[in-house]
Design an enzyme around this catalytic site. Structure first.
Site, PDB file in Angstrom:
ATOM      1  N   HIS A  17      32.845  36.905  31.339  1.00  0.00           N
ATOM      2  CA  HIS A  17      32.517  37.376  31.991  1.00  0.00           C
ATOM      3  C   HIS A  17      30.203  36.707  32.212  1.00  0.00           C
ATOM      4  O   HIS A  17      30.393  36.901  33.211  1.00  0.00           O
ATOM      5  CB  HIS A  17      32.205  38.468  31.569  1.00  0.00           C
ATOM      6  CG  HIS A  17      33.388  39.188  31.890  1.00  0.00           C
ATOM      7  ND1 HIS A  17      33.804  40.187  30.313  1.00  0.00           N
ATOM      8  CD2 HIS A  17      34.988  39.237  32.471  1.00  0.00           C
ATOM      9  CE1 HIS A  17      35.576  40.271  30.720  1.00  0.00           C
ATOM     10  NE2 HIS A  17      35.517  39.853  31.920  1.00  0.00           N
ATOM     11  N   LYS A  41      43.746  50.286  34.415  1.00  0.00           N
ATOM     12  CA  LYS A  41      43.827  50.284  33.101  1.00  0.00           C
ATOM     13  C   LYS A  41      43.655  52.015  32.550  1.00  0.00           C
ATOM     14  O   LYS A  41      43.030  52.439  32.774  1.00  0.00           O
ATOM     15  CB  LYS A  41      42.616  48.783  33.538  1.00  0.00           C
ATOM     16  CG  LYS A  41      43.381  48.062  33.689  1.00  0.00           C
ATOM     17  CD  LYS A  41      42.687  46.384  32.864  1.00  0.00           C
ATOM     18  CE  LYS A  41      42.447  45.656  33.747  1.00  0.00           C
ATOM     19  NZ  LYS A  41      41.359  44.257  34.197  1.00  0.00           N
ATOM     20  N   ARG A  90      40.423  33.103  37.326  1.00  0.00           N
ATOM     21  CA  ARG A  90      40.054  31.331  35.390  1.00  0.00           C
ATOM     22  C   ARG A  90      41.760  30.636  36.009  1.00  0.00           C
ATOM     23  O   ARG A  90      41.750  29.469  35.528  1.00  0.00           O
ATOM     24  CB  ARG A  90      41.191  32.998  35.087  1.00  0.00           C
ATOM     25  CG  ARG A  90      39.953  33.236  34.303  1.00  0.00           C
ATOM     26  CD  ARG A  90      40.715  34.523  33.327  1.00  0.00           C
ATOM     27  NE  ARG A  90      41.025  35.383  33.920  1.00  0.00           N
ATOM     28  CZ  ARG A  90      41.352  36.352  33.678  1.00  0.00           C
ATOM     29  NH1 ARG A  90      41.288  36.846  31.805  1.00  0.00           N
ATOM     30  NH2 ARG A  90      42.441  37.455  33.956  1.00  0.00           N
ATOM     31  N   SER A 129      39.590  40.019  28.288  1.00  0.00           N
ATOM     32  CA  SER A 129      39.400  41.358  27.656  1.00  0.00           C
ATOM     33  C   SER A 129      40.547  41.465  26.849  1.00  0.00           C
ATOM     34  O   SER A 129      39.947  41.711  25.349  1.00  0.00           O
ATOM     35  CB  SER A 129      38.790  42.126  28.607  1.00  0.00           C
ATOM     36  OG  SER A 129      37.687  41.853  29.016  1.00  0.00           O
TER      37      SER A 129
HETATM   38  O1  PNS Z   1      37.762  43.866  35.366  1.00  0.00           O
HETATM   39  P1  PNS Z   1      39.091  44.265  36.599  1.00  0.00           P
HETATM   40  O2  PNS Z   1      39.994  45.205  36.347  1.00  0.00           O
HETATM   41  O3  PNS Z   1      39.765  42.840  37.199  1.00  0.00           O
HETATM   42  O4  PNS Z   1      38.145  44.629  37.772  1.00  0.00           O
HETATM   43  C1  PNS Z   1      38.534  45.272  39.018  1.00  0.00           C
HETATM   44  C2  PNS Z   1      37.703  46.630  39.599  1.00  0.00           C
HETATM   45  C3  PNS Z   1      36.742  47.566  38.582  1.00  0.00           C
HETATM   46  C4  PNS Z   1      37.182  45.567  39.878  1.00  0.00           C
HETATM   47  C5  PNS Z   1      38.790  46.988  41.040  1.00  0.00           C
HETATM   48  O5  PNS Z   1      39.649  48.362  40.232  1.00  0.00           O
HETATM   49  C6  PNS Z   1      37.610  48.057  41.032  1.00  0.00           C
HETATM   50  O6  PNS Z   1      36.737  47.646  42.431  1.00  0.00           O
HETATM   51  N1  PNS Z   1      37.383  49.466  40.903  1.00  0.00           N
HETATM   52  C7  PNS Z   1      36.341  50.421  41.803  1.00  0.00           C
HETATM   53  C8  PNS Z   1      37.798  51.413  41.881  1.00  0.00           C
HETATM   54  C9  PNS Z   1      37.817  50.185  44.173  1.00  0.00           C
HETATM   55  O7  PNS Z   1      36.834  50.318  44.754  1.00  0.00           O
HETATM   56  N2  PNS Z   1      38.787  50.508  44.125  1.00  0.00           N
HETATM   57  C10 PNS Z   1      39.262  49.617  45.379  1.00  0.00           C
HETATM   58  C11 PNS Z   1      40.266  48.256  44.948  1.00  0.00           C
HETATM   59  S1  PNS Z   1      41.418  48.075  43.717  1.00  0.00           S
END
Ligand code: PNS
Length: 161
Positions: A17, A41, A90, A129
């Site tokens: 990150h 998650k 990645r 992570s």
């Molecule tokens: O590190 P990650 O878990 O792959 O990140 C995913 C994340 C947090 C960017 C995504 O789940 C997100 O944008 N969450 C906020 C809620 C949202 O906007 N959801 C719609 C898109 S999935």
């Protein structure tokens, strides 16, 4: 002024990150790291714990800030005049998931938001992570993967469990 948001779970922040943050900080005037909930998650650290670790990790970059909020990413972006999302890629296994989120965010935002992908440095291509947490859970040294203070936080977490 160019502003971008780098959203993620960051549970916890890794050197992978931080590599994306460093590179995006040299591409945009301002980078906001958004610590968000991923409803798919169950995080080990609270949003606030993750935000504090990230703040410590990015303190050397004057144009990077860290925020956290509960809600849709695109709503935060609209309210804060941000139109670019940065995400790290990645491997090809990330691609399908990332493409789906990028396209749906673009659709729901009525084409006002774009996602920029940075390919992760080869040094961190294997890193996640989840892998860090798995090693830390069994007491393995994870200081090759995360800053020392994050490794200490992981140790504390797993001592309490
Ligand atoms: O590190 P990650 O878990 O792959 O990140 C995913 C994340 C947090 C960017 C995504 O789940 C997100 O944008 N969450 C906020 C809620 C949202 O906007 N959801 C719609 C898109 S999935």
């Amino acid at each position: 002024m160019s502003r971008a948001i780098y959203p993620g779970s960051f549970d916890p922040v890794t050197y992978g990150h931080l590599d994306v943050i460093k590179r995006s900080a040299s591409m945009f005037d301002e980078v906001i790291v958004g610590v968000l909930s991923n409803n798919a998650k169950s995080p080990l650290f609270s949003l606030e714990e993750r935000r504090l670790m990230l703040e410590e990790a990015v303190k050397e970059y004057s144009n990077v800030s860290v925020i956290t909020f509960d809600g849709l990413l695109i709503d935060y972006m609209k309210g804060n005049d941000i139109s670019v999302i940065v995400r790290g890629l990645r491997a090809v296994t990330d691609f399908e998931y990332e493409l789906q989120i990028a396209q749906s965010n673009r659709k729901v935002s009525k084409d006002t938001i774009d996602t920029v992908f940075l390919t992760t440095s080869i040094d961190y291509a294997y890193l996640s992570s989840s892998i860090v947490k798995e090693y830390a859970r069994y007491g393995t040294d994870v200081t090759d993967f995360v800053p020392d203070f994050v490794a200490d936080r992981l140790k504390c977490k797993f001592c309490q469990i």
